[in-house]
Design a protein around this motif. Structure first.
Motif, PDB file in Angstrom:
ATOM      1  N   ARG A 276      -1.493   8.609   7.110  1.00 43.89           N
ATOM      2  CA  ARG A 276      -2.449   8.123   8.105  1.00 43.89           C
ATOM      3  C   ARG A 276      -3.451   7.150   7.476  1.00 43.89           C
ATOM      4  N   ILE A 277      -3.927   7.502   6.292  1.00 37.01           N
ATOM      5  CA  ILE A 277      -4.906   6.644   5.615  1.00 37.01           C
ATOM      6  C   ILE A 277      -4.286   5.292   5.262  1.00 37.01           C
ATOM      7  N   GLY A 278      -3.091   5.328   4.697  1.00 39.74           N
ATOM      8  CA  GLY A 278      -2.425   4.089   4.296  1.00 39.74           C
ATOM      9  C   GLY A 278      -2.100   3.190   5.468  1.00 39.74           C
ATOM     10  N   VAL A 279      -1.539   3.770   6.528  1.00 43.19           N
ATOM     11  CA  VAL A 279      -1.157   2.975   7.696  1.00 43.19           C
ATOM     12  C   VAL A 279      -2.390   2.435   8.410  1.00 43.19           C
ATOM     13  N   SER A 280      -3.442   3.232   8.506  1.00 44.02           N
ATOM     14  CA  SER A 280      -4.677   2.762   9.151  1.00 44.02           C
ATOM     15  C   SER A 280      -5.259   1.564   8.414  1.00 44.02           C
ATOM     16  N   MET A 281      -5.259   1.637   7.084  1.00 44.48           N
ATOM     17  CA  MET A 281      -5.762   0.516   6.289  1.00 44.48           C
ATOM     18  C   MET A 281      -4.888  -0.720   6.485  1.00 44.48           C
ATOM     19  N   ALA A 282      -3.573  -0.533   6.454  1.00 44.39           N
ATOM     20  CA  ALA A 282      -2.653  -1.653   6.613  1.00 44.39           C
ATOM     21  C   ALA A 282      -2.822  -2.312   7.979  1.00 44.39           C
ATOM     22  N   LYS A 283      -2.954  -1.495   9.017  1.00 43.03           N
ATOM     23  CA  LYS A 283      -3.141  -2.047  10.364  1.00 43.03           C
ATOM     24  C   LYS A 283      -4.449  -2.834  10.455  1.00 43.03           C
TER      25      LYS A 283
ATOM     26  N   TYR B 170       1.287  -0.484  17.758  1.00 39.69           N
ATOM     27  CA  TYR B 170       1.974   0.766  18.106  1.00 39.69           C
ATOM     28  C   TYR B 170       2.698   1.453  16.958  1.00 39.69           C
ATOM     29  N   PHE B 171       2.734   0.834  15.808  1.00 39.22           N
ATOM     30  CA  PHE B 171       3.462   1.446  14.691  1.00 39.22           C
ATOM     31  C   PHE B 171       2.819   2.760  14.255  1.00 39.22           C
ATOM     32  N   GLU B 172       3.662   3.770  13.996  1.00 39.15           N
ATOM     33  CA  GLU B 172       3.218   5.054  13.481  1.00 39.15           C
ATOM     34  C   GLU B 172       4.066   5.426  12.269  1.00 39.15           C
ATOM     35  N   PRO B 173       3.500   6.151  11.301  1.00 37.43           N
ATOM     36  CA  PRO B 173       4.285   6.583  10.143  1.00 37.43           C
ATOM     37  C   PRO B 173       5.414   7.523  10.562  1.00 37.43           C
TER      38      PRO B 173
ATOM     39  N   LEU C  32      -3.139 -14.487   1.925  1.00 37.66           N
ATOM     40  CA  LEU C  32      -2.367 -13.273   2.182  1.00 37.66           C
ATOM     41  C   LEU C  32      -1.454 -13.498   3.378  1.00 37.66           C
ATOM     42  N   ASP C  33      -0.141 -13.227   3.194  1.00 37.70           N
ATOM     43  CA  ASP C  33       0.837 -13.502   4.246  1.00 37.70           C
ATOM     44  C   ASP C  33       1.268 -12.268   5.022  1.00 37.70           C
ATOM     45  N   ALA C  34       1.170 -11.098   4.411  1.00 37.81           N
ATOM     46  CA  ALA C  34       1.608  -9.873   5.096  1.00 37.81           C
ATOM     47  C   ALA C  34       1.084  -8.663   4.331  1.00 37.81           C
ATOM     48  N   VAL C  35       1.108  -7.529   5.013  1.00 38.26           N
ATOM     49  CA  VAL C  35       0.778  -6.247   4.379  1.00 38.26           C
ATOM     50  C   VAL C  35       1.973  -5.328   4.561  1.00 38.26           C
ATOM     51  N   ALA C  36       2.391  -4.674   3.479  1.00 38.95           N
ATOM     52  CA  ALA C  36       3.484  -3.701   3.536  1.00 38.95           C
ATOM     53  C   ALA C  36       2.929  -2.317   3.230  1.00 38.95           C
ATOM     54  N   VAL C  37       3.393  -1.335   3.965  1.00 40.73           N
ATOM     55  CA  VAL C  37       2.905   0.025   3.774  1.00 40.73           C
ATOM     56  C   VAL C  37       4.082   0.987   3.658  1.00 40.73           C
TER      57      VAL C  37
ATOM     58  N   ILE D 197       0.850  -1.196   0.000  1.00 42.63           N
ATOM     59  CA  ILE D 197       0.000   0.000   0.000  1.00 42.63           C
ATOM     60  C   ILE D 197       0.880   1.239   0.000  1.00 42.63           C
ATOM     61  N   GLU D 198       0.623   2.161  -0.940  1.00 46.75           N
ATOM     62  CA  GLU D 198       1.411   3.390  -1.022  1.00 46.75           C
ATOM     63  C   GLU D 198       0.478   4.599  -1.157  1.00 46.75           C
ATOM     64  N   THR D 199       0.516   5.505  -0.173  1.00 48.54           N
ATOM     65  CA  THR D 199      -0.368   6.676  -0.161  1.00 48.54           C
ATOM     66  C   THR D 199       0.347   7.927   0.342  1.00 48.54           C
ATOM     67  N   SER D 200       1.660   7.997   0.203  1.00 41.48           N
ATOM     68  CA  SER D 200       2.429   9.085   0.816  1.00 41.48           C
ATOM     69  C   SER D 200       2.364  10.406   0.054  1.00 41.48           C
ATOM     70  N   THR D 201       1.935  10.354  -1.215  1.00 43.17           N
ATOM     71  CA  THR D 201       1.824  11.572  -2.016  1.00 43.17           C
ATOM     72  C   THR D 201       0.410  11.651  -2.587  1.00 43.17           C
ATOM     73  N   SER D 202       0.224  12.442  -3.630  1.00 33.14           N
ATOM     74  CA  SER D 202      -1.096  12.541  -4.257  1.00 33.14           C
ATOM     75  C   SER D 202      -1.450  11.293  -5.055  1.00 33.14           C
TER      76      SER D 202
END
Length: 230
Positions: free
Chosen positions: A74-81, A211-214, A58-63, A7-12
């Motif tokens: 925030r959107i990307g990490v929330s979805m991944a979590k 506890y992970f945060e971007p 599915l074995d893992a999620v990477a963000v 998952i990649e959402t760091s830019t537009s």
């Protein structure tokens, strides 16, 4: 055999990529602007439907972990979590600047002696940047840089430095050193996370889902529109 949803959402740009052993087998992306809150859910649902229809696991999620847009991260990490909690699978964090550096190095055929300066746009003449060598080893840690003629002189005086990312465009008129070169159209994409995420999966480099945060690099500062009427 591993199946990782990136998952990649760091830019537009909003993107997802389902990968099997580091190879992309299903992907979605939109470069139309910051509408991640709407698009990401759709992209993830389509990836999960692909997994179901093909009887995969599915074995893992990477963000993409930042730096970048506060809201996008925030959107990307929330979805991944949420996915990791729901499926009981590990979370992988891939530094955003490393994603675009990997792409640039690949496109430049690992040119000898060249350093790679990955840049994400911040405000005015500021960028979030990190410098890598051709093996993707960090030569300078991520920092918020104010762009001037001297900002990267230490590296430019030693040899070629390639600048790229959505922060590089505004630097072209300022960084005029003869060793400076620029690559266009390099932006973070989930599909370019594939090998980095697979490597982390093999090494067992997982994050604490609770506890992970971007990596924001800078604190978010809320502002009030000037035309706001109270």
């Amino acid at each position: 055999m591993s199946y990782i949803l990136n998952i990649e959402t760091s830019t537009s740009v909003c993107s997802t990529a389902l990968c099997q052993d580091g190879n992309v087998i299903f992907a979605n992306k939109s470069t139309e602007g910051p509408s991640h809150s709407v698009l990401l859910g759709t992209f993830v649902a389509e990836a999960l439907e692909f997994i179901k229809n093909n009887e995969l696991k599915l074995d893992a999620v990477a963000v993409s972990s930042g730096p970048g847009s506060y809201t996008g991260l925030r959107i990307g990490v929330s979805m991944a979590k949420g996915l990791c909690f729901g499926y009981g699978i590990p979370l992988i964090a891939v530094p955003t600047l490393k994603i675009i550096a990997s792409k640039a190095i690949s496109l430049n055929n690992k040119a000898n002696e060249t350093l790679y300066c990955a840049m994400l746009d911040a405000r005015r003449m500021e960028v979030y940047a990190s410098i890598f060598d051709r093996e993707l080893t960090t030569c300078r840690e991520t920092a918020a840089d104010i762009i001037t003629l001297e900002t990267y002189e230490e590296f430019l005086n030693k040899g070629p430095v390639c600048f790229f990312g959505n922060g590089a465009e505004k630097c072209k008129t300022v960084i005029t050193h003869p060793n400076a070169m620029f690559m266009d159209q390099i932006y973070p994409l989930a599909e370019d996370m594939a090998l980095l995420a697979e490597d982390a999966f093999i090494k067992g480099e997982f994050k604490d889902v609770a506890y992970f945060e971007p990596f924001y690099l800078k604190d978010f500062v809320a502002t009030v529109a000037r035309n706001k009427v109270f």
